[in-house]
Structures are given as C-alpha cells and as structure tokens.
Write an enzyme that holds these catalytic residues in place. Structure first.
Site, PDB file in Angstrom:
ATOM      1  N   SER A  36      11.284 -10.348  -3.589  1.00 30.99           N
ATOM      2  CA  SER A  36      11.115  -9.778  -4.925  1.00 30.99           C
ATOM      3  C   SER A  36      12.187 -10.242  -5.913  1.00 30.99           C
ATOM      4  O   SER A  36      12.040 -10.047  -7.117  1.00 30.99           O
ATOM      5  CB  SER A  36      11.100  -8.248  -4.852  1.00 30.99           C
ATOM      6  OG  SER A  36      12.250  -7.786  -4.193  1.00 30.99           O
ATOM      7  N   ASP A  80      18.200   1.468  -7.487  1.00 30.59           N
ATOM      8  CA  ASP A  80      17.956   0.038  -7.328  1.00 30.59           C
ATOM      9  C   ASP A  80      19.138  -0.766  -7.871  1.00 30.59           C
ATOM     10  O   ASP A  80      19.254  -0.990  -9.075  1.00 30.59           O
ATOM     11  CB  ASP A  80      16.646  -0.359  -8.030  1.00 30.59           C
ATOM     12  CG  ASP A  80      16.266  -1.816  -7.765  1.00 30.59           C
ATOM     13  OD1 ASP A  80      17.075  -2.539  -7.142  1.00 30.59           O
ATOM     14  OD2 ASP A  80      15.171  -2.237  -8.183  1.00 30.59           O
ATOM     15  N   HIS A 137      17.562  -5.449  -7.586  1.00 24.38           N
ATOM     16  CA  HIS A 137      16.819  -6.189  -8.606  1.00 24.38           C
ATOM     17  C   HIS A 137      17.590  -6.155  -9.923  1.00 24.38           C
ATOM     18  O   HIS A 137      18.652  -5.538 -10.010  1.00 24.38           O
ATOM     19  CB  HIS A 137      15.427  -5.572  -8.783  1.00 24.38           C
ATOM     20  CG  HIS A 137      14.619  -5.613  -7.523  1.00 24.38           C
ATOM     21  ND1 HIS A 137      14.449  -4.514  -6.722  1.00 24.38           N
ATOM     22  CD2 HIS A 137      13.970  -6.622  -6.926  1.00 24.38           C
ATOM     23  CE1 HIS A 137      13.720  -4.845  -5.667  1.00 24.38           C
ATOM     24  NE2 HIS A 137      13.419  -6.124  -5.767  1.00 24.38           N
TER      25      HIS A 137
END
Ligand SMILES: *[C@@H]1O[C@H](CO)[C@@H](O)[C@H](O)[C@H]1NC(C)=O
Ligand SMILES: *[C@@H]1O[C@H](CO)[C@@H](O)[C@H](O)[C@H]1NC(C)=O
Ligand SMILES: *[C@@H]1O[C@H](CO)[C@@H](O)[C@H](O)[C@H]1NC(C)=O
Ligand SMILES: *[C@@H]1O[C@H](CO)[C@@H](O)[C@H](O)[C@H]1NC(C)=O
Length: 352
Positions: free
Chosen positions: A105, A328, A331
């Site tokens: 990702s 998170d 990312h």
C-alpha cells in the site's frame, strides 16, 4: 564509481527562471536525496478536492486533520534544485507507454499521488480508472498513457497449499505482469514484519527447506535476490527502466527521533530540521542497497528513506482510514510526502 553510486546521483538540473525544459541546464553532479525540508507557501502541488478519485484513507484534510503546515514543505536538495514537476510534460513523454508501481500500500500511496499530480496538470483531459484483481489501471486516453498499480506485497509468491499458506522465497510467478512495461517502480518491506493475525503465511519456503518462520531481514534479502535475478534475466534496459521505490519509514516509535514522550506520529506538525535522522539508517534500506549493488542490470534507487524519516508529521495518524481510531503512522497523507517521491522520480526520468 559503481552502478549504484551512478544511479543514486544524477546531474543537477538547474532550473532557470520559468523552468522550461530547454532552460533546465545540467550542472555538476548532485545527490538529489541529500537535502532538507523547507517551508514553501506555494505548496501543496494540488488541492485534494481537485483530485476526485483520491482514496479516503489518504485524504487527511477531508478526514478532519486540523493542522495544515504539513502540506507546505518542499524538498530542497543541498547542492542543486529539483526541476519543477510538469505533469503535461511527463504525459507527453509517456505517450503510448505505461508506468507500473508494484508493491504494497505504500506503492498505492505513490501511485495515487502521481495520478492526482497528472490529473491536476491536465484537468480537462479524460481519464479512466479501473481495478481488477489487485491491478489498478489509470488511463489518459488522449495520451494513450497508463499509470498502473499492481498490489504485490512481497514480490515473491505467496501460495495456498494443502499444508497452509506458503511464502516461496525463490518463486516469482507474479513477475509475468511486468513484461513489456516501460517504467517499473518496485517496493516491498512492510509486510515482511507482520506477526500474529496479520502475518499472511504459515510457512516460509527457502530452497528445499520449509519452516514456520525465519529472521525477517534474512527472508527479505532472499526474496529481494529472487526479484533481482528475475530483473537481471528478463529486463531489456533499452526498453524498460527499473526503479526501486526505497523503504518508506514509519513513525510508530518516537524514541527514534528523540522525543520519547510523544509516543508515535500523532500530533506531529513539523518535520525534523536539517538532513539527518537521529534514529539512523533503516536496516531494510541497507539490504535494498546491497541487493541492487549486486545486480547486472541498472536499477535506479529512489533513495527516499532518510528524507521520509524526517517527515514525522506526514502520516494520517488518526485522520486516515475514514477518520476512525486506527493509528496510521505508516502511510502518508495526500497531498504530501509521496508527491515529493514523484518529483524525484520525474527528475530521474527527464534526465535521460
Ligand atoms: C541514500 O541516502 C543516504 C542518506 O542520505 C546515504 O547515506 C546513502 O548512501 C544513500 N544511498 C545511495 C545508494 O546512494
Ligand atoms: C550531504 O551533503 C553534505 C554537503 O555536501 C555532506 O556534507 C553530507 O555528508 C551529505 N550527507 C550524506 C548522508 O551523504
Ligand atoms: C532441492 O532438492 C532437489 C531434489 O532433491 C535437488 O536436486 C536440489 O539440488 C535441491 N536444491 C537445493 C537448493 O538444495
Ligand atoms: C522504541 O524504541 C526504543 C529505543 O530504540 C526502545 O527502547 C523501545 O522499546 C521502543 N518502544 C516500542 C514500543 O517498541
């Protein structure tokens, strides 16, 4: 100079006045990955409402992130300037061609950033986006250009067998998708660390030896060597250019940047000053460098680890995944740090 050193440095591109390509002049060699972040009012490179297809998990503003300074930082190499990103120019260069990001990702993050940067450059141009079985293809029909993301967390194969899910360190069937692609940009790392319920394999197969687990860095190096062998055997450098995206660092442990009371990336609103990171070099990037150095075909390393380590402020933290409670720190918000990775990719592409 060895191959890697050549790949990691490019001729400095000094942009004169308006940055037209003719005005970009080569000067002495410059390591574009050595530099620091500077505040720049003209940033970000695009406004996310103008990128209608952006994934919600990266759209931190829309998910309620209150501080906005993180949008305003530009990467400034120490001894030269980056060429300004010119999306129309990039599209003209890839007429009839395809760019493919292959990886986890974090590749999705960079792919999404590039599609937003290109769409913003030519907002009137038609585009099509479609995802089928882990393959997301973004097409600009007027340019006959494709920007593709192929989800492939390990590059080597993970297969279901009667004994369970087996990661085969020396098998790379997935590579058949890479044939004939003009620009390949690879990345793998984060999934090699997963344990417990997030670990997607039951066994690791290394040659004739199958075992439940092994040292993760060692497994990573073996997997990368299988990838390297495939590239060396199958890529024709006159037709395809190969990049490695580099290891994207996370900021889950604030001791790494010398602020133990912060815990993780939550609430970080500023990058680190200067060009070095207290936590030092990432062990995985050293494996990547070693493997690339051993290859016979040229692979350009986007050496983004250090510059991204400095951006403890760049992650969604609680403003990813639709704003729910997940933290998170892996990312990156968009607009944000991956836009810089793409500026560096663009700098590497136009220098040739
Ligand atoms: C990548 O960047 C780091 C930090 O600037 C540097 O130490 C390293 O030598 C670079 N790697 C390559 C292959 O140039
Ligand atoms: C970055 O460039 C500066 C100035 O040229 C140099 O002193 C420093 O060693 C470089 N850093 C790395 C990690 O290569
Ligand atoms: C794996 O086993 C096969 C068949 O027994 C043998 O030919 C091969 O050399 C072995 N490979 C390795 C890496 O040990
Ligand atoms: C964070 O890093 C420090 C220093 O490397 C280490 O002592 C500590 O155990 C780490 N914390 C976590 C939660 O991993």
């Amino acid at each position: 100079m060895d191959r890697l050193a050549i790949a990691a440095t490019i001729l400095a591109l000094l942009s004169l006045s308006h940055g037209d390509e003719e005005r970009v002049r080569r000067s002495e060699e410059c390591d574009i990955f050595n530099g620091s972040w500077v505040y720049d009012e003209s940033y970000p490179l695009y406004q996310t409402p103008n990128c209608p297809f952006i994934e919600k998990q990266f759209d931190c503003l829309r998910n309620g992130r209150p501080d906005h300074h993180y949008l305003k930082y530009r990467w400034q190499p120490t001894s030269c300037n980056l060429p300004p990103f010119d999306g129309e120019d990039l599209l003209r260069r890839i007429v009839g061609k395809s760019i493919m990001f292959v990886g986890d990702s974090l590749s999705l993050n960079q792919w999404q950033s590039l599609t937003c940067m290109l769409h913003t450059a030519v907002p009137q141009a038609q585009y099509k986006s479609m995802t089928v079985q882990g393959l997301s293809t973004f097409t600009f029909p007027e340019y006959d250009a494709k920007v593709i993301f192929s989800r492939n967390a390990f590059l080597v194969d993970l297969v279901s067998t009667p004994i369970g899910r087996v990661m085969k360190l020396d098998s790379i069937e997935g590579a058949k998708l890479w044939k004939g692609i003009d620009y390949l940009i690879f990345n793998t790392w984060h999934w090699w660390l997963h344990t417990g319920r997030k670990q997607p394999w039951d066994f690791i197969q290394d040659g004739n030896h199958t075992q439940p687990d092994m040292d993760r860095l060692v497994a990573y190096e073996k997997g990368l060597k299988t990838w390297a062998k495939w590239i060396d055997a199958n890529v024709d450098p006159s037709k395809s250019r190969v990049f490695f995206q580099g290891v994207s660092p996370d900021h889950m442990n604030s001791s790494d940047w010398g602020e133990p009371s912060a815990k993780n990336c939550e609430g970080q609103e500023k990058p680190m000053h200067g060009g070095s990171y207290p936590g030092g070099r990432h062990p995985a990037e050293q494996v990547v460098e070693k493997v690339i150095r051993s290859m016979s075909k040229p692979v350009y390393l986007l050496n983004i680890t250090t510059l991204s380590q400095l951006r403890k402020d760049g992650h969604p933290s609680v403003f990813g995944h639709g704003g729910h409670r997940d933290m998170d720190c892996s990312h990156w918000c968009l607009a944000g740090v991956p836009d810089t990775w793409n500026q560096l990719l663009y700098a590497a592409l136009i220098h040739n």
